[in-house]
Design a protein around this motif. Sequence first.
Motif, PDB file in Angstrom:
ATOM      1  N   ALA A   1      38.917  14.515  48.155  1.00  0.00           N
ATOM      2  CA  ALA A   1      40.026  14.417  49.102  1.00  0.00           C
ATOM      3  C   ALA A   1      40.232  12.945  49.436  1.00  0.00           C
ATOM      4  CB  ALA A   1      39.736  15.213  50.369  1.00  0.00           C
ATOM      5  N   PHE A   2      41.495  12.576  49.666  1.00  0.00           N
ATOM      6  CA  PHE A   2      41.843  11.175  49.915  1.00  0.00           C
ATOM      7  C   PHE A   2      42.753  11.049  51.126  1.00  0.00           C
ATOM      8  CE2 PHE A   2      41.066  11.561  45.365  1.00  0.00           C
ATOM      9  CZ  PHE A   2      40.187  10.504  45.133  1.00  0.00           C
ATOM     10  N   LEU A   3      42.630   9.926  51.813  1.00  0.00           N
ATOM     11  CA  LEU A   3      43.524   9.551  52.897  1.00  0.00           C
ATOM     12  C   LEU A   3      44.193   8.241  52.498  1.00  0.00           C
ATOM     13  CD1 LEU A   3      44.511  10.103  55.828  1.00  0.00           C
ATOM     14  CD2 LEU A   3      42.667   8.591  56.590  1.00  0.00           C
ATOM     15  N   VAL A   4      45.519   8.288  52.336  1.00  0.00           N
ATOM     16  CA  VAL A   4      46.297   7.103  51.987  1.00  0.00           C
ATOM     17  C   VAL A   4      46.976   6.604  53.255  1.00  0.00           C
ATOM     18  CG1 VAL A   4      48.175   6.186  50.577  1.00  0.00           C
ATOM     19  CG2 VAL A   4      46.701   8.005  49.665  1.00  0.00           C
ATOM     20  N   SER A   5      46.787   5.325  53.569  1.00  0.00           N
ATOM     21  CA  SER A   5      47.366   4.724  54.767  1.00  0.00           C
ATOM     22  C   SER A   5      48.175   3.495  54.389  1.00  0.00           C
ATOM     23  CB  SER A   5      46.270   4.316  55.757  1.00  0.00           C
ATOM     24  OG  SER A   5      45.451   5.416  56.103  1.00  0.00           O
ATOM     25  N   TYR A   6      49.319   3.346  55.053  1.00  0.00           N
ATOM     26  CA  TYR A   6      50.171   2.166  54.838  1.00  0.00           C
ATOM     27  C   TYR A   6      50.930   1.920  56.133  1.00  0.00           C
ATOM     28  CZ  TYR A   6      53.682  -0.898  52.608  1.00  0.00           C
ATOM     29  OH  TYR A   6      54.498  -1.953  52.263  1.00  0.00           O
ATOM     30  N   GLY A   7      50.544   0.861  56.849  1.00  0.00           N
ATOM     31  CA  GLY A   7      51.128   0.649  58.162  1.00  0.00           C
ATOM     32  C   GLY A   7      50.807   1.835  59.056  1.00  0.00           C
ATOM     33  N   LEU A   8      51.841   2.432  59.650  1.00  0.00           N
ATOM     34  CA  LEU A   8      51.649   3.606  60.499  1.00  0.00           C
ATOM     35  C   LEU A   8      51.597   4.907  59.703  1.00  0.00           C
ATOM     36  CD1 LEU A   8      54.132   2.746  63.409  1.00  0.00           C
ATOM     37  CD2 LEU A   8      51.639   2.515  63.409  1.00  0.00           C
ATOM     38  N   PHE A   9      51.936   4.863  58.424  1.00  0.00           N
ATOM     39  CA  PHE A   9      52.032   6.071  57.606  1.00  0.00           C
ATOM     40  C   PHE A   9      50.653   6.522  57.134  1.00  0.00           C
ATOM     41  CE2 PHE A   9      52.275   8.012  53.361  1.00  0.00           C
ATOM     42  CZ  PHE A   9      53.105   9.104  53.628  1.00  0.00           C
ATOM     43  N   CYS A  10      50.406   7.846  57.229  1.00  0.00           N
ATOM     44  CA  CYS A  10      49.157   8.433  56.738  1.00  0.00           C
ATOM     45  C   CYS A  10      49.463   9.688  55.917  1.00  0.00           C
ATOM     46  CB  CYS A  10      48.230   8.794  57.891  1.00  0.00           C
ATOM     47  SG  CYS A  10      47.524   7.380  58.750  1.00  0.00           S
ATOM     48  N   TYR A  11      48.724   9.847  54.827  1.00  0.00           N
ATOM     49  CA  TYR A  11      48.956  10.938  53.872  1.00  0.00           C
ATOM     50  C   TYR A  11      47.615  11.511  53.452  1.00  0.00           C
ATOM     51  CZ  TYR A  11      49.882  12.778  49.088  1.00  0.00           C
ATOM     52  OH  TYR A  11      49.935  13.523  47.942  1.00  0.00           O
ATOM     53  N   TYR A  12      47.533  12.846  53.393  1.00  0.00           N
ATOM     54  CA  TYR A  12      46.304  13.538  53.002  1.00  0.00           C
ATOM     55  C   TYR A  12      46.529  14.349  51.736  1.00  0.00           C
ATOM     56  CZ  TYR A  12      42.847  17.260  52.772  1.00  0.00           C
ATOM     57  OH  TYR A  12      41.884  18.133  52.328  1.00  0.00           O
ATOM     58  N   THR A  13      45.547  14.312  50.834  1.00  0.00           N
ATOM     59  CA  THR A  13      45.532  15.229  49.691  1.00  0.00           C
ATOM     60  C   THR A  13      44.085  15.595  49.394  1.00  0.00           C
ATOM     61  OG1 THR A  13      46.297  15.606  47.419  1.00  0.00           O
ATOM     62  CG2 THR A  13      45.518  13.385  47.937  1.00  0.00           C
TER      63      THR A  13
END
Length: 382
Positions: free
Chosen positions: A222-234
């Motif tokens: 599982a990964f957490l991608v962050s960019y600035g305020l944006f967060c994404y989970y897969t």
Amino acid sequence: MSRETPTVFPKWTPGTLDIHHIDTGCGNATLIVGPDGTAIVIDCGTSKDIPLGQDGSRRPGELVARYALRNSPSTTLDYLIATHVHPDHVGDVHSDKTAMGSGFQLTGLSDVDHLMPATLVIDRAYPDYGLRPPLRAPFADNYLAWLDARRRQGRQIARIAVGSTSQVKLRSPQDYPTFSIRTLAANGSVWTGTGHESRSLFPDLSALPPEALPDENKCSMAFLVSYGLFCYYTGGDLTCDTYDGRYPWMDVETPVAEAAGKVDVAVANHHGYFDACGPDFVGLLDAATYIIPAWHVTHPGMAQLQRMLGAWPGVKRRNVFATRMLPENGLVNSRFTSEMRSRQGHVVVRVEPGGGSYRIFVLDSSSELDYVTAEFGPYMCS
């Protein structure tokens, strides 16, 4: 808003983060293009014995590679990642015996690597899987033969490092200091929330009876991608099913969601199947947008879809997209399908430079023209 006259999906530009959930109709495939052009493919499955393509002439791995070549600024990949070793994530063997590599059949991830060579392949544990080896099956043997061939050729393969933000990184991380990809979980270990530390969720496997051993899905990355305020989970095919409480530790999904925290966009674990996307998963992630990598009649379950939508009286609805909801599943879920944003097509999350907002594009997956059939947003990141 929907578009009456489809336009071609606009090309990636520097500073933008694109996350493409590719509809192949037979497995997961995700392309991530970082703000500096770093190209990552996570999974490429081929769960059916079909040399398929939208026109029936191309294998799914070929389609994914061609899609990535069109939507990435590079002709090669920086990373090719297998969340776990199942055919709908790494590729099944098929009847096209002409598609051969060096001791393995080109399918799924190996097909992508053939057409868009990857600098680094990341597996959950290769070459030593310990007490949880992949299934003994033709698809797994073929996948391992591909990894063996890469190793013989001196091409890079790495075991995933849980908790790390330095294993999968941008080519130019100094240019985008707010961007990171953290490995939240793999092989039953989860990030502790401190540094690069992880802890095991599984008991002593050597002391468990065969029926209590964790399956391949529970070993997913599982990964957490962050960019600035944006967060994404897969999270691949992580599940929360404890066999009705018999084995509480089999709920891997909840502690991983707890480690992730609130995100803007989340991919449904295990295609939204009955054993995943539990109440804690949705409650802890609290995403505004959920994407279901659907391809089977069971994707998603009714309770899972209702939960992701927030389809209860007085509850604000969330955005839910599916890459390919089969008609039979649409009948089962007919109470809720009208509330979904889309039920078929490539689903692209485009995060604006700096990571303050994002849009969702749905692309027509019946051809390789990448027409936009719907666009939603912008949504402010939380």
